[in-house]
Structure formats: structure tokens, C-alpha cells
Design a protein around this motif. Structure first.
Motif, PDB file in Angstrom:
ATOM      1  N   ARG A   1       0.871  -1.184   0.000  1.00 15.47           N
ATOM      2  CA  ARG A   1       0.000   0.000   0.000  1.00 15.47           C
ATOM      3  C   ARG A   1       0.904   1.228   0.000  1.00 15.47           C
ATOM      4  O   ARG A   1       1.845   1.306   0.775  1.00 15.47           O
ATOM      5  CB  ARG A   1      -0.876  -0.020   1.252  1.00 15.47           C
TER       6      ARG A   1
ATOM      7  N   SER B   1       1.030   5.600   0.036  1.00 17.56           N
ATOM      8  CA  SER B   1       0.191   6.759   0.341  1.00 17.56           C
ATOM      9  C   SER B   1       0.503   7.918  -0.591  1.00 17.56           C
ATOM     10  O   SER B   1       1.661   8.236  -0.848  1.00 17.56           O
ATOM     11  CB  SER B   1       0.339   7.184   1.796  1.00 17.56           C
ATOM     12  N   GLY B   2      -0.543   8.508  -1.103  1.00 15.39           N
ATOM     13  CA  GLY B   2      -0.397   9.677  -1.978  1.00 15.39           C
ATOM     14  C   GLY B   2      -0.580  10.950  -1.171  1.00 15.39           C
ATOM     15  O   GLY B   2      -0.125  11.033  -0.044  1.00 15.39           O
TER      16      GLY B   2
ATOM     17  N   ASP C   1      -6.166  10.675   1.061  1.00 13.62           N
ATOM     18  CA  ASP C   1      -6.156   9.468   1.862  1.00 13.62           C
ATOM     19  C   ASP C   1      -6.977   8.379   1.198  1.00 13.62           C
ATOM     20  O   ASP C   1      -7.950   7.881   1.745  1.00 13.62           O
ATOM     21  CB  ASP C   1      -6.666   9.751   3.280  1.00 13.62           C
ATOM     22  N   HIS C   2      -6.573   8.019  -0.010  1.00 17.94           N
ATOM     23  CA  HIS C   2      -7.181   6.877  -0.665  1.00 17.94           C
ATOM     24  C   HIS C   2      -6.102   5.828  -0.809  1.00 17.94           C
ATOM     25  O   HIS C   2      -4.981   6.132  -1.206  1.00 17.94           O
ATOM     26  CB  HIS C   2      -7.725   7.256  -2.041  1.00 17.94           C
ATOM     27  N   GLY C   3      -6.453   4.590  -0.483  1.00 16.32           N
ATOM     28  CA  GLY C   3      -5.480   3.542  -0.621  1.00 16.32           C
ATOM     29  C   GLY C   3      -5.036   3.386  -2.067  1.00 16.32           C
ATOM     30  O   GLY C   3      -5.859   3.404  -2.975  1.00 16.32           O
TER      31      GLY C   3
ATOM     32  N   PHE D   1       6.015   9.832  -8.235  1.00 19.07           N
ATOM     33  CA  PHE D   1       5.687  11.225  -8.473  1.00 19.07           C
ATOM     34  C   PHE D   1       4.231  11.418  -8.078  1.00 19.07           C
ATOM     35  O   PHE D   1       3.331  10.808  -8.674  1.00 19.07           O
ATOM     36  CB  PHE D   1       5.900  11.584  -9.948  1.00 19.07           C
ATOM     37  N   VAL D   2       3.999  12.240  -7.068  1.00 18.58           N
ATOM     38  CA  VAL D   2       2.655  12.435  -6.534  1.00 18.58           C
ATOM     39  C   VAL D   2       2.103  13.767  -7.031  1.00 18.58           C
ATOM     40  O   VAL D   2       2.743  14.812  -6.855  1.00 18.58           O
ATOM     41  CB  VAL D   2       2.686  12.459  -4.983  1.00 18.58           C
TER      42      VAL D   2
ATOM     43  N   ASP E   1       4.832   5.993 -11.258  1.00 18.02           N
ATOM     44  CA  ASP E   1       6.139   5.431 -10.962  1.00 18.02           C
ATOM     45  C   ASP E   1       7.226   6.245 -11.653  1.00 18.02           C
ATOM     46  O   ASP E   1       7.039   6.724 -12.771  1.00 18.02           O
ATOM     47  CB  ASP E   1       6.217   3.983 -11.473  1.00 18.02           C
TER      48      ASP E   1
ATOM     49  N   ASP F   1       9.738  10.624  -2.310  1.00 21.48           N
ATOM     50  CA  ASP F   1       8.689  10.879  -3.290  1.00 21.48           C
ATOM     51  C   ASP F   1       8.842  12.282  -3.841  1.00 21.48           C
ATOM     52  O   ASP F   1       9.225  13.204  -3.134  1.00 21.48           O
ATOM     53  CB  ASP F   1       7.296  10.783  -2.645  1.00 21.48           C
ATOM     54  N   LEU F   2       8.506  12.433  -5.107  1.00 24.43           N
ATOM     55  CA  LEU F   2       8.520  13.744  -5.744  1.00 24.43           C
ATOM     56  C   LEU F   2       7.098  14.266  -5.772  1.00 24.43           C
ATOM     57  O   LEU F   2       6.159  13.511  -6.009  1.00 24.43           O
ATOM     58  CB  LEU F   2       9.042  13.609  -7.172  1.00 24.43           C
ATOM     59  N   VAL F   3       6.934  15.544  -5.529  1.00 22.91           N
ATOM     60  CA  VAL F   3       5.611  16.132  -5.503  1.00 22.91           C
ATOM     61  C   VAL F   3       5.559  17.274  -6.517  1.00 22.91           C
ATOM     62  O   VAL F   3       6.478  18.084  -6.587  1.00 22.91           O
ATOM     63  CB  VAL F   3       5.264  16.683  -4.098  1.00 22.91           C
ATOM     64  N   GLY F   4       4.504  17.307  -7.294  1.00 20.35           N
ATOM     65  CA  GLY F   4       4.333  18.374  -8.274  1.00 20.35           C
ATOM     66  C   GLY F   4       2.962  18.254  -8.892  1.00 20.35           C
ATOM     67  O   GLY F   4       2.101  17.553  -8.362  1.00 20.35           O
TER      68      GLY F   4
END
Lengths: 147, 147
Positions: A71, A73-74, A77-79, A94-95, A104, A136-139
Motif C-alpha cells: 500500500r 500513500s499519496g 487518503d485513498h489507498g 511522483f505524486v 512510478d 517521493d517527488l511532488v508536483g
DNA sequence: CTTTCTGCAAACGATTTGCAGCAGC
DNA sequence: GCTGCTGCAAATCGTTTGCAGAAAG
């Protein structure tokens, strides 16, 4: 990627827990193996529309117990679920900070070198019992950027 | 840490959205500022037991909209909330893989140097529009290790 | 045959919302 | 005084579970 060996490994891990490798579970593993990103339960059901939610949840749980699925996490809060890295290969995520979707990201040698040093810094300076780390990368994803 | 300036900045950000800085919201910000880790809604209610759940959720949401609070994800899918980094200072998270609790980790210069290089590697090699990155440590927390 | 899986429907827990009254500006 | 906040209770959403029949080994 390497779907066929994955399927065999999954069979072994399920058998170790007296779990059966049914057609639905094969379909689920194949879906995850070929998606290129962690999937939500709605994503999974969309790929196999006859699959009832409860069975989707139960099979995901069974595969997590077998160590086949993980599992992630993004930002919401959705699995979201993906194959374990031993089966899918090492990668980062990449989130999208807008819609929460996760893709991915294949690492480059330069990135991995820097992260290895970061992990070393934590171990040697931090005093934590660190089993693993998440980078994790966020953008904003392509889909959200054009909207 | 620096609680008093934080309170002023929060007032400004709320005012910009025609939001009021009520006593309950002050209490919430103070609770988050002095906690040293991201808090769940039950944590927040425990700190102010007269606070109804619905108001806790609504105030957290209002503070997120104002850019004052940030939702962080642990290993489980329960919302955890902390002050934005501009208000609390840059830090990382140690996530307990057993109980899901999250602690703040102050970074060392060596770690930050390595992470800056990792971020550069992603930008220059990856072609992603990366706004920020998350580097979390995962392990078993002290409380769970003795149990 | 025995054990596990499936599908339905009901249960559950976290979070959200509608509404009437109270409070900040 | 107008607008936004509070508190309650009811609704909603994702997820889990009980049960009876179908399927795997």
C-alpha cells in the motif's frame, strides 16, 4: 515489465500461506504489473468491471499479507496499491499535489547515489533505527497542468 | 519553537480569506506548534477535550485552505496534521511501520546536502516539474520496540 | 471432501454536511 | 447587523465483515 516470472513468484508466496492463486488474483496481479503506477480500488475495478468491491478489497488484502502487494500513500487518503519492489523493480513515486494520482519514476544512477548518501547520513548522524526510507517527488501532473 | 510569530502569521493568512482567528483556532495552532509531531484528529481532541469532532475537522480544513496547516500521510490512512514548514521549520518524518505514528526529525547538514543533490538529479535527469520532495524515514518507534 | 474464495448485503469508522443559534468584526 | 463560526445530529464515503453457495486442491 517481467510479468511471467512475477506470476510464478506470486504463486509461491500465496501457497506459503495456504492461499489459492485464483483467476481473479491472477488478473489483479497482471493489472498491477502492467499499470506503471499504483492503483486505487476504483482503478482496479475499472480494469475488471465484473469484480465486486468486497472481493477486490479482500484479494488486495490477501496479496498484501503474502508480501506481493504494497500500500502506498499519496497526498489524499485513498489507498493505492502496487506490486512489492522485489517483483516490480526499485522505483520512486511522483505524486500530483492537485489530483493525488501517483506515477512510478525509474531512478537514475545519479539520484540513487545521492539517496544512498542521504540514507547513510541518517543512519550515522541520526540515531534512528531506520528500516527503509521513502523519497517521493511532488508536483502537478501533466493531466492537471493542462486543465 | 517560535510560537508567537507563528500566531501572527496565521492571523494574516486567515484574514486574507475572510476567515476569523477564533479562540478555538488559536488553541489548535498552539497545539500543533508545540507537539513536535503531526497530530491526528483524536490527538487534537485529546488536547482540547471540549472540542467537538466536527469543529475540529472544520477548523483543520480552514487552516489548510489558508496554507497554515498541511496534511501528512503516515503508513496507515489516517489524516495527520502539522503546521506548514514555513511556520514550523524544515524537517523530515520518522514513520513507525508498526503503529503508524509520525515524529518530526530535524535534518542534519549532511543529510540536507545529499537531498539537495538528489533533488537536482531529479530535475536535471528526470524531466519532471518537481515542486517539492518528501524524504521520510520508516522504522519501528521506541514505543513499539519495547512492546 | 475439506478448506478457501466469492458475492451479496449489512456493518463500520473516519470524515462531511445541513441547520439553527452564537460570536466576531 | 451581516457574515462567518459552533455544535449537534444525520448523511456520506471508503473499507470491512457475516454468511451461504461455488470453486480449488
Amino acid at each position: 515489465m517481467t510479468v511471467v516470472p512475477v506470476v510464478d513468484e506470486v504463486a509461491l508466496r500465496l501457497a506459503a500461506l495456504d492461499q489459492r492463486y485464483t483467476a481473479l488474483r491472477k488478473a489483479l496481479v497482471t493489472t498491477l504489473a502492467s499499470s506503471g503506477r499504483p492503483l486505487t480500488i476504483p482503478d482496479i475495478i475499472a480494469a475488471t468491471p465484473t469484480l465486486p468491491q468486497s472481493t477486490a478489497y479482500r484479494n488486495v488484502t490477501a496479496l498484501i499479507d503474502a508480501g506481493v502487494v504494497r500500500r502506498v500513500s499519496g497526498s489524499d487518503d485513498h489507498g493505492r496499491f502496487e506490486l512489492a519492489e522485489e517483483l516490480s523493480g526499485h522505483h520512486h513515486h511522483f505524486v500530483c499535489s492537485n489530483c493525488g494520482q501517483v506515477d512510478d519514476v525509474r531512478p537514475t544512477p545519479r539520484l540513487e547515489r545521492a539517496l544512498a548518501e542521504a540514507a547513510r547520513a541518517v543512519e550515522e548522524d541520526g540515531g534512528y533505527h531506520v528500516a527503509e526510507h521513502r523519497f517521493d517527488l511532488v508536483g502537478v501532473c501533466a493531466g492537471c497542468r493542462e486543465a
